[in-house]
Design an enzyme around this catalytic site. Structure first.
Site, mmCIF file in Angstrom:
data_model
loop_
_atom_site.group_PDB
_atom_site.id
_atom_site.type_symbol
_atom_site.label_atom_id
_atom_site.label_comp_id
_atom_site.label_asym_id
_atom_site.label_seq_id
_atom_site.Cartn_x
_atom_site.Cartn_y
_atom_site.Cartn_z
ATOM 1 N N GLU A 26 0.861 -1.198 0.000
ATOM 2 C CA GLU A 26 0.000 0.000 0.000
ATOM 3 C C GLU A 26 0.901 1.254 0.000
ATOM 4 O OE1 GLU A 26 -2.158 0.042 3.694
ATOM 5 O OE2 GLU A 26 -3.530 1.634 3.076
ATOM 6 N N LYS A 72 -9.510 2.353 -1.960
ATOM 7 C CA LYS A 72 -9.780 1.660 -0.680
ATOM 8 C C LYS A 72 -11.118 2.092 -0.091
ATOM 9 C CE LYS A 72 -7.253 0.728 3.659
ATOM 10 N NZ LYS A 72 -6.002 1.074 4.396
ATOM 11 N N CYS A 115 -5.165 -3.461 2.381
ATOM 12 C CA CYS A 115 -4.904 -3.528 3.817
ATOM 13 C C CYS A 115 -6.157 -3.753 4.655
ATOM 14 C CB CYS A 115 -4.124 -2.279 4.236
ATOM 15 S SG CYS A 115 -3.163 -2.579 5.749
ATOM 16 N N VAL A 159 -0.279 -2.412 10.581
ATOM 17 C CA VAL A 159 0.301 -2.050 11.870
ATOM 18 C C VAL A 159 -0.223 -2.971 12.971
ATOM 19 C CG1 VAL A 159 0.805 0.364 11.312
ATOM 20 C CG2 VAL A 159 -1.454 -0.239 12.177
#
Ligand code: ACM
Length: 269
Positions: A39, A110, A143, A170
């Site tokens: 990404e 997205k 993601c 993350v």
């Protein structure tokens, strides 16, 4: 057979030209059908605010980055899915581009923005869809789309064999969860994550690496280390994703009962 892979690397925040050069250098000489990059592969991730995001984003139709990547696709004769900060008039999208020797083929924006991305980007406004790449049907998600099983399911219902999944993860749950996404939809998924940190005036964010390729039965074909650069390629048979039977009397898609899931198409604010 179809050669698919990912390139896990560490973009440097705001250094679009430097990141592009790094990608071109490391993908030159690679023979593949489809390669997936992380990404926001060229800008980095941890923006200060929307202004900064806009300043680094590009319109793919007038982008030196896209031109260079298309040239790379032509020279190497492969297809790329790359995370890309996309500017369109007053909007900015966290997008994934499908690029090939013929140019820009499709842009996915997205739809599920993560945390502060809601300050930096506009929510995606294009329908989920799939494109043919050398006989394989490829869908894209980005993601955090992983946590909404509807995303991968929609791509599977549309006929995707392979889900290309550029990521800047993350949290630590995605990689394991994608095994289920592949099992419940009988699809391949290529999650291309970045590693390293974005260290910015407002703080720092560390990304989890562990890019991976998963096969339709939820089988992990390969997972990268957490904090190391990795280019990985493997040969797959996309036709495997077209067999949706679980038992002689159960088919993953045909046995669905959408009339009982209507609640899923209603908003819960
Ligand atoms: C994410 O969606 N980049 C966590």
């Amino acid at each position: 057979m179809f050669t698919v892979g990912y390139y896990q690397f560490r973009p440097h925040f705001g250094k679009v030209g430097r990141n592009l050069k790094h990608v071109i250098k490391n993908l030159s000489g690679v023979r593949a059908d489809l390669l997936v990059l992380p990404e926001l592969a060229f800008t980095g991730y941890y923006f200060r605010d929307r202004e900064e995001t806009r300043a680094l984003a590009e319109d793919p139709a007038r982008s030196n980055t896209v031109e260079a990547l298309v040239r790379l696709c032509r020279e190497q004769d492969f297809y790329l899915v790359a995370g890309f900060a996309e500017r369109q008039a007053d909007k900015v999208f966290n997008s994934a581009l499908l690029l090939g020797p013929e140019g820009l083929i499709h842009t996915y924006r997205k739809i599920h923005l993560f945390n502060q991305e809601k300050d930096w980007f506009d929510p995606g406004d294009t329908p989920l869809s799939i494109r043919q790449v050398r006989g394989a049907r490829v869908g894209m998600m980005i993601c955090f789309d992983w946590i909404f099983p509807e995303t991968a399911r929609s791509l599977a219902v549309l006929g995707a064999d392979i889900v290309a999944h550029p990521s800047n993860l993350v949290l630590s749950y995605c990689q394991q969860t994608m095994l289920s996404r592949c099992l419940e939809n009988h699809i391949f998924a290529v999650t291309a994550n970045r590693f390293g940190k974005d260290v910015r005036p407002q703080g720092e964010l560390k990304f989890t690496g562990k890019s991976q390729i998963v096969a339709p039965k939820g089988v992990l074909l390969h997972r990268a280390p957490s904090q190391r650069e990795m280019l990985y390629l493997t040969r797959i048979n996309p036709d495997e994703a077209r067999q949706k039977d679980i038992t002689p009397r159960n088919d993953l898609l045909a046995d669905r009962r959408p009339e009982f899931y209507r609640i899923l198409s209603e908003r819960k604010d």
